[in-house]
Motif scaffolding. Sequence first.
Motif, PDB file in Angstrom:
ATOM      1  N   TYR A   6     -40.539 -40.784 -50.363  1.00  0.00           N
ATOM      2  CA  TYR A   6     -39.083 -40.760 -50.283  1.00  0.00           C
ATOM      3  C   TYR A   6     -38.628 -41.103 -48.873  1.00  0.00           C
ATOM      4  CZ  TYR A   6     -39.411 -36.338 -47.780  1.00  0.00           C
ATOM      5  OH  TYR A   6     -39.695 -35.373 -46.852  1.00  0.00           O
ATOM      6  N   GLU A  17     -26.643 -48.945 -48.455  1.00  0.00           N
ATOM      7  CA  GLU A  17     -27.229 -49.151 -49.785  1.00  0.00           C
ATOM      8  C   GLU A  17     -26.224 -48.908 -50.914  1.00  0.00           C
ATOM      9  OE1 GLU A  17     -30.246 -50.286 -50.561  1.00  0.00           O
ATOM     10  OE2 GLU A  17     -30.918 -50.416 -48.479  1.00  0.00           O
ATOM     11  N   LEU A  26     -34.208 -40.049 -51.362  1.00  0.00           N
ATOM     12  CA  LEU A  26     -34.287 -41.193 -52.269  1.00  0.00           C
ATOM     13  C   LEU A  26     -35.749 -41.493 -52.545  1.00  0.00           C
ATOM     14  CD1 LEU A  26     -32.987 -43.618 -53.760  1.00  0.00           C
ATOM     15  CD2 LEU A  26     -33.111 -44.860 -51.584  1.00  0.00           C
ATOM     16  N   THR A  28     -38.719 -43.613 -53.360  1.00  0.00           N
ATOM     17  CA  THR A  28     -38.898 -45.043 -53.146  1.00  0.00           C
ATOM     18  C   THR A  28     -40.363 -45.376 -52.882  1.00  0.00           C
ATOM     19  OG1 THR A  28     -38.079 -46.931 -51.879  1.00  0.00           O
ATOM     20  CG2 THR A  28     -38.430 -44.900 -50.659  1.00  0.00           C
ATOM     21  N   LYS A  29     -40.697 -46.645 -53.040  1.00  0.00           N
ATOM     22  CA  LYS A  29     -42.056 -47.113 -52.747  1.00  0.00           C
ATOM     23  C   LYS A  29     -42.334 -46.988 -51.255  1.00  0.00           C
ATOM     24  CE  LYS A  29     -42.359 -50.417 -56.494  1.00  0.00           C
ATOM     25  NZ  LYS A  29     -42.444 -51.801 -56.898  1.00  0.00           N
ATOM     26  N   ALA A  37     -43.902 -45.229 -55.774  1.00  0.00           N
ATOM     27  CA  ALA A  37     -42.989 -44.150 -55.409  1.00  0.00           C
ATOM     28  C   ALA A  37     -43.499 -42.802 -55.927  1.00  0.00           C
ATOM     29  CB  ALA A  37     -41.599 -44.428 -55.973  1.00  0.00           C
ATOM     30  N   GLU A  51     -38.703 -43.649 -59.676  1.00  0.00           N
ATOM     31  CA  GLU A  51     -38.275 -44.387 -58.487  1.00  0.00           C
ATOM     32  C   GLU A  51     -36.761 -44.549 -58.551  1.00  0.00           C
ATOM     33  OE1 GLU A  51     -39.027 -48.680 -56.302  1.00  0.00           O
ATOM     34  OE2 GLU A  51     -40.327 -48.096 -57.951  1.00  0.00           O
ATOM     35  N   ASP A  52     -36.114 -44.460 -57.412  1.00  0.00           N
ATOM     36  CA  ASP A  52     -34.661 -44.562 -57.235  1.00  0.00           C
ATOM     37  C   ASP A  52     -33.897 -43.301 -57.616  1.00  0.00           C
ATOM     38  OD1 ASP A  52     -34.805 -47.138 -56.128  1.00  0.00           O
ATOM     39  OD2 ASP A  52     -34.740 -48.065 -58.115  1.00  0.00           O
TER      40      ASP A  52
END
Length: 103
Positions: A6, A17, A26, A28-29, A37, A51-52
């Motif tokens: 994250y 964003e 957040l 995320t990868k 992620a 993810e997201d």
Amino acid sequence: MLGLRYIMITPTLAKFEDLKYNYGALVTKGDDGKEPAIVEGSPADKAGIREDDIILEINAIKVMPPQSLSSLIKNYSPGQTVGLRIARVDKIIVVKVKLDEFK
């Protein structure tokens, strides 16, 4: 551990964003885009975190500076279950996650 990657959301990142929230974590990868992620088989994976997703709270405590997601998780022990309030697209969901040991 939760088993996810994250970045902490700041007001600047939220604006850049176009995020709906200016706090939280957040999902995320990794920086190189190759690391997933969500770690396969991790507590986050088992709980359905994606993810997201934006993790807004842990047990009703907001995830925001100076309290990062990892610093809040450190207050709990492996085997304990925590409630996460998550923003996903246009809805809020609450999931229960049983924490695991960091391996």
